[in-house]
Design an enzyme around this catalytic site. Structure first.
Site, PDB file in Angstrom:
ATOM      1  NE  ARG A  47      -8.830 -30.333-100.819  1.00 28.11           N
ATOM      2  CZ  ARG A  47      -7.450 -29.878-100.609  1.00 28.11           C
ATOM      3  NH1 ARG A  47      -7.653 -28.862 -99.542  1.00 28.11           N
ATOM      4  NH2 ARG A  47      -6.657 -30.125-101.194  1.00 28.11           N
TER       5      ARG A  47
ATOM      6  CG  HIS B 186      -3.597 -34.672-102.063  1.00 29.49           C
ATOM      7  ND1 HIS B 186      -4.377 -33.746-103.243  1.00 29.49           N
ATOM      8  CD2 HIS B 186      -3.450 -33.704-101.405  1.00 29.49           C
ATOM      9  CE1 HIS B 186      -4.136 -32.583-103.104  1.00 29.49           C
ATOM     10  NE2 HIS B 186      -3.398 -32.141-102.009  1.00 29.49           N
TER      11      HIS B 186
ATOM     12  CD  GLN C  36       1.262 -31.319-103.384  1.00 26.13           C
ATOM     13  OE1 GLN C  36      -0.069 -30.870-102.559  1.00 26.13           O
ATOM     14  NE2 GLN C  36       2.482 -31.467-103.335  1.00 26.13           N
TER      15      GLN C  36
ATOM     16  CG  ASP D  93       0.886 -33.722 -95.466  1.00 26.00           C
ATOM     17  OD1 ASP D  93       0.849 -33.086 -94.589  1.00 26.00           O
ATOM     18  OD2 ASP D  93       0.265 -34.741 -95.554  1.00 26.00           O
TER      19      ASP D  93
ATOM     20  CB  CYS E  84       1.399 -31.586 -99.895  1.00 28.42           C
ATOM     21  SG  CYS E  84       0.588 -32.388 -98.789  1.00 28.42           S
TER      22      CYS E  84
ATOM     23  NE  ARG F  43      -1.257 -29.291-105.918  1.00 30.43           N
ATOM     24  CZ  ARG F  43      -2.072 -29.565-105.318  1.00 30.43           C
ATOM     25  NH1 ARG F  43      -2.202 -29.333-103.986  1.00 30.43           N
ATOM     26  NH2 ARG F  43      -3.593 -29.682-105.249  1.00 30.43           N
TER      27      ARG F  43
END
Ligand code: CP
Ligand code: NVA
Length: 310
Positions: free
Chosen positions: A110, A137, A140, A228, A267, A295
């Site tokens: 990440r 991402h 996700q 988001d 998310c 996830r």
């Protein structure tokens, strides 16, 4: 030697592999529905394998879900962060990739600049997985697709509506639209649109992508409503940005325009009262905690794909 299967973006896997990931995730999730979370899956397909996770940004879900995913597959994990590893003192990504490749079987990174994960993949001799960059991402979105499929929705032709900032999560949604043949309506303030490269990718694959500044237009008849945070990690909190985003808040009036049976995705982490109201976040249409749990299930499939086991 077989080519390494890096998962830097959804296109690295392609539509057929993503469909296989979703099917496998559904099967594995069902098979262990009543088991303790730390119990391994019966086949332990990644027994003896180690995942090395490298975080240059904060994380709760990505960190915990990859750890539990790997344990359930029979493997183990270790975690590095930039503040306590030599990365934080300037050791290069290239050297880190070469060292970690000799010590672990798969790397998850990440980071901020997407070029860093490309650099990691260039120098690693084990698969590299994108656990979020400023650009995308993908893990996700595998979880998001799993969540909507579990809710009985069919991906081809699905109408997905995005509200707020045209960010990394939206980029991966647009990439998924191209691969899984769904449509995306994007409502953002002027100047906060997604990168056109992702819009064009989806359009070239035959998906309809609407870019609008009118939130109501994007919400009309949507099957899935997504938002988001207005300020992603590493971005500046400015009064101007928050003011520009205000008309794109997901609230009851906006949800009322979506299709009956539509679902709300986020998310997480959420800033309730900013990009979404408490009333929507806590509503029956909100599937954000299933999405968070997924996830784990989605990333098990991503890991298996990286090892050529899917
Ligand atoms: N959604 C997500 O990636 O959460 P974390 O930042 O907590 O990992
Ligand atoms: N867009 C957000 C996602 C966090 C999971 C960020 O990059 O901070």
């Amino acid at each position: 030697m077989a080519e390494l299967r890096h998962f830097l973006d959804l296109s690295d896997a392609g539509g057929d592999a993503i469909a296989a990931m979703l099917a496998d995730a559904i099967d594995r999730k069902a098979a262990r529905a009543t088991w303790p979370k730390g119990q391994t899956d019966a086949d332990q397909p990644l027994a003896g394998h180690v995942l090395g996770m490298v975080f240059e940004k904060n994380s709760t879900r990505t960190r915990v879900s990859f750890d539990i995913a790997m344990r359930q597959l029979g493997g183990s994990t270790l975690t590095l962060d930039s503040s306590s590893s030599q990365l934080g003192r300037g050791e290069t990504i290239a050297d880190t990739a070469r060292v970690l490749s000799r010590m672990v079987d798969v790397i998850m990174l990440r980071t901020d600049d997407h070029a860093k994960i490309e650099e990691m993949a260039r120098h690693a001799t084990v698969p590299v997985i994108n656990g979020l960059t400023d650009r995308s991402h993908p893990c996700q979105i595998v979880a998001d697709l799993l969540t909507v499929v579990e809710r009985g929705k069919t991906l081809p032709g699905l109408e997905v509506a995005w509200f707020g900032d045209g960010n990394n999560v939206l980029h991966s949604i647009l990439e998924a639209a191209a691969l899984m043949k769904f449509n995306v309506r994007v409502a953002t303030p002027a100047g906060y649109e997604p990168e056109m490269e992702f819009v064009e990718l989806a359009r070239a694959a035959g998906s309809s992508v609407t870019l609008t500044q009118d939130a109501a237009e994007a919400a009309d008849g949507a099957d899935v409503v997504v938002t988001d945070t207005w300020v992603s990690m590493g971005q500046e909190h400015t009064h101007n940005k928050l003011a520009a985003m205000a008309p794109y808040q997901v609230n009851d009036a906006l949800m009322a325009r979506a299709k009956e049976g539509s679902v709300f995705l986020h998310c997480l982490p959420a800033h309730v009262g900013e990009e979404v109201t408490e009333s929507v976040f806590e509503s029956d249409q909100s599937v954000v905690f299933e999405e968070a749990e997924n996830r784990i299930h989605a990333q098990k499939s991503v890991l298996l794909w990286c090892f050529g086991k899917l």
